[in-house]
Scaffold this motif. Sequence first.
Motif, PDB file in Angstrom:
ATOM      1  N   ALA A   1     -16.806  32.119  -2.155  1.00 53.04           N
ATOM      2  CA  ALA A   1     -16.760  32.274  -0.563  1.00 53.04           C
ATOM      3  C   ALA A   1     -15.359  32.288   0.164  1.00 53.04           C
ATOM      4  O   ALA A   1     -14.370  32.002  -0.725  1.00 53.04           O
ATOM      5  N   VAL A   2     -15.298  32.686   1.183  1.00 52.66           N
ATOM      6  CA  VAL A   2     -13.841  32.616   1.972  1.00 52.66           C
ATOM      7  C   VAL A   2     -13.915  31.427   2.732  1.00 52.66           C
ATOM      8  O   VAL A   2     -14.746  31.175   3.519  1.00 52.66           O
ATOM      9  N   LEU A   3     -12.935  30.513   2.518  1.00 57.11           N
ATOM     10  CA  LEU A   3     -12.734  29.213   3.145  1.00 57.11           C
ATOM     11  C   LEU A   3     -11.598  29.726   4.348  1.00 57.11           C
ATOM     12  O   LEU A   3     -10.591  30.264   4.052  1.00 57.11           O
ATOM     13  N   ARG A   4     -12.099  29.253   5.628  1.00 53.91           N
ATOM     14  CA  ARG A   4     -11.420  29.467   6.725  1.00 53.91           C
ATOM     15  C   ARG A   4     -10.926  28.563   7.534  1.00 53.91           C
ATOM     16  O   ARG A   4     -11.922  27.881   8.008  1.00 53.91           O
ATOM     17  N   HIS A   5      -9.934  27.900   7.690  1.00 50.22           N
ATOM     18  CA  HIS A   5      -9.279  26.986   8.280  1.00 50.22           C
ATOM     19  C   HIS A   5      -8.840  27.562   9.959  1.00 50.22           C
ATOM     20  O   HIS A   5      -8.148  28.624  10.073  1.00 50.22           O
ATOM     21  N   HIS A   6      -9.227  26.705  11.043  1.00 56.57           N
ATOM     22  CA  HIS A   6      -8.719  27.158  12.214  1.00 56.57           C
ATOM     23  C   HIS A   6      -7.800  26.062  12.727  1.00 56.57           C
ATOM     24  O   HIS A   6      -7.950  24.778  12.884  1.00 56.57           O
ATOM     25  N   LEU A   7      -6.563  26.579  12.941  1.00 58.25           N
ATOM     26  CA  LEU A   7      -5.378  25.842  13.464  1.00 58.25           C
ATOM     27  C   LEU A   7      -4.791  26.416  14.872  1.00 58.25           C
ATOM     28  O   LEU A   7      -4.985  27.422  15.275  1.00 58.25           O
ATOM     29  N   LEU A   8      -4.440  25.419  15.434  1.00 57.21           N
ATOM     30  CA  LEU A   8      -3.703  25.829  16.903  1.00 57.21           C
ATOM     31  C   LEU A   8      -2.305  25.063  16.657  1.00 57.21           C
ATOM     32  O   LEU A   8      -2.096  24.082  16.714  1.00 57.21           O
ATOM     33  N   LEU A   9      -1.294  26.206  16.801  1.00 61.85           N
ATOM     34  CA  LEU A   9       0.148  26.006  16.518  1.00 61.85           C
ATOM     35  C   LEU A   9       1.095  26.468  17.605  1.00 61.85           C
ATOM     36  O   LEU A   9       0.662  27.501  18.353  1.00 61.85           O
ATOM     37  N   PRO A  10       2.084  25.809  17.728  1.00 60.49           N
ATOM     38  CA  PRO A  10       3.186  26.484  18.547  1.00 60.49           C
ATOM     39  C   PRO A  10       3.752  27.606  18.030  1.00 60.49           C
ATOM     40  O   PRO A  10       3.868  27.908  16.793  1.00 60.49           O
TER      41      PRO A  10
ATOM     42  N   GLU B   1      -4.036  30.636  23.297  1.00 61.75           N
ATOM     43  CA  GLU B   1      -4.293  29.384  24.234  1.00 61.75           C
ATOM     44  C   GLU B   1      -3.161  28.813  24.883  1.00 61.75           C
ATOM     45  O   GLU B   1      -2.721  28.038  24.136  1.00 61.75           O
ATOM     46  N   GLY B   2      -2.834  29.413  25.919  1.00 56.82           N
ATOM     47  CA  GLY B   2      -1.614  28.897  26.421  1.00 56.82           C
ATOM     48  C   GLY B   2      -0.232  28.934  25.691  1.00 56.82           C
ATOM     49  O   GLY B   2      -0.007  30.484  25.341  1.00 56.82           O
ATOM     50  N   ASP B   3       0.395  28.198  25.391  1.00 53.16           N
ATOM     51  CA  ASP B   3       1.857  28.397  24.876  1.00 53.16           C
ATOM     52  C   ASP B   3       1.401  28.156  23.255  1.00 53.16           C
ATOM     53  O   ASP B   3       2.503  28.142  22.456  1.00 53.16           O
ATOM     54  N   ARG B   4       0.342  27.961  23.069  1.00 46.51           N
ATOM     55  CA  ARG B   4      -0.078  27.729  21.642  1.00 46.51           C
ATOM     56  C   ARG B   4      -0.688  29.344  20.797  1.00 46.51           C
ATOM     57  O   ARG B   4      -1.437  29.983  21.692  1.00 46.51           O
ATOM     58  N   ILE B   5      -0.677  29.201  19.565  1.00 44.70           N
ATOM     59  CA  ILE B   5      -1.441  30.256  18.762  1.00 44.70           C
ATOM     60  C   ILE B   5      -2.726  29.840  18.053  1.00 44.70           C
ATOM     61  O   ILE B   5      -2.301  28.947  17.322  1.00 44.70           O
ATOM     62  N   ARG B   6      -3.821  30.516  18.256  1.00 36.72           N
ATOM     63  CA  ARG B   6      -4.880  30.152  17.364  1.00 36.72           C
ATOM     64  C   ARG B   6      -4.691  30.887  15.954  1.00 36.72           C
ATOM     65  O   ARG B   6      -4.450  32.042  15.986  1.00 36.72           O
ATOM     66  N   VAL B   7      -4.712  30.200  14.756  1.00 37.73           N
ATOM     67  CA  VAL B   7      -4.398  30.770  13.639  1.00 37.73           C
ATOM     68  C   VAL B   7      -5.702  30.652  12.615  1.00 37.73           C
ATOM     69  O   VAL B   7      -6.051  29.594  12.743  1.00 37.73           O
ATOM     70  N   HIS B   8      -5.874  31.570  11.755  1.00 38.46           N
ATOM     71  CA  HIS B   8      -6.769  31.501  10.727  1.00 38.46           C
ATOM     72  C   HIS B   8      -6.107  31.347   9.460  1.00 38.46           C
ATOM     73  O   HIS B   8      -5.315  32.265   9.405  1.00 38.46           O
TER      74      HIS B   8
END
Length: 145
Positions: free
Chosen positions: A65-74, A98-105
């Motif tokens: 499978a593809v494991l996908r983590h959701h992160l919110l980083l500056p 999301e504001g000054d942060r980036i949602r990263v996979h």
Amino acid sequence: MREQRRRREGNRWWHRFRRGRGPRGEVTPDLDDPGLTVVAESFAVGEADSAALARASAWSPGRPAVLRHHLLLPADRVPEATALLAPDGWDVREAGREGDRIRVHALRADRLDALLCARERARMAGLAQRLGGDALGWDALQPPG
């Protein structure tokens, strides 16, 4: 010396796996396959990864499978996250702002089990904390069938 040999052997295995075939000859999912669907997920901090996989009725444990983590980083820390995760085969992609942060996979094809999910969740949480961000959770994707 032993550690270097083990690292080299591990890298060979991983490169074989990343080229599309796992150690048992199974075809690994393409991270960009539009047919991938979410088969398991865990976004609750207190939920055990084993519980998330147990309630996942669509997940096929015998298939990669593809494991996908959701992160919110500056925004300025995303390149650092990419550099830290790339050697272990993680593909880091921006998924929105999301504001000054980036949602990263962070994505990687793997054979999932509760231990792997828990270990990688802890790793992503530590990474996000070090970089001033948050680890939101993970999901797993598999092609139908």
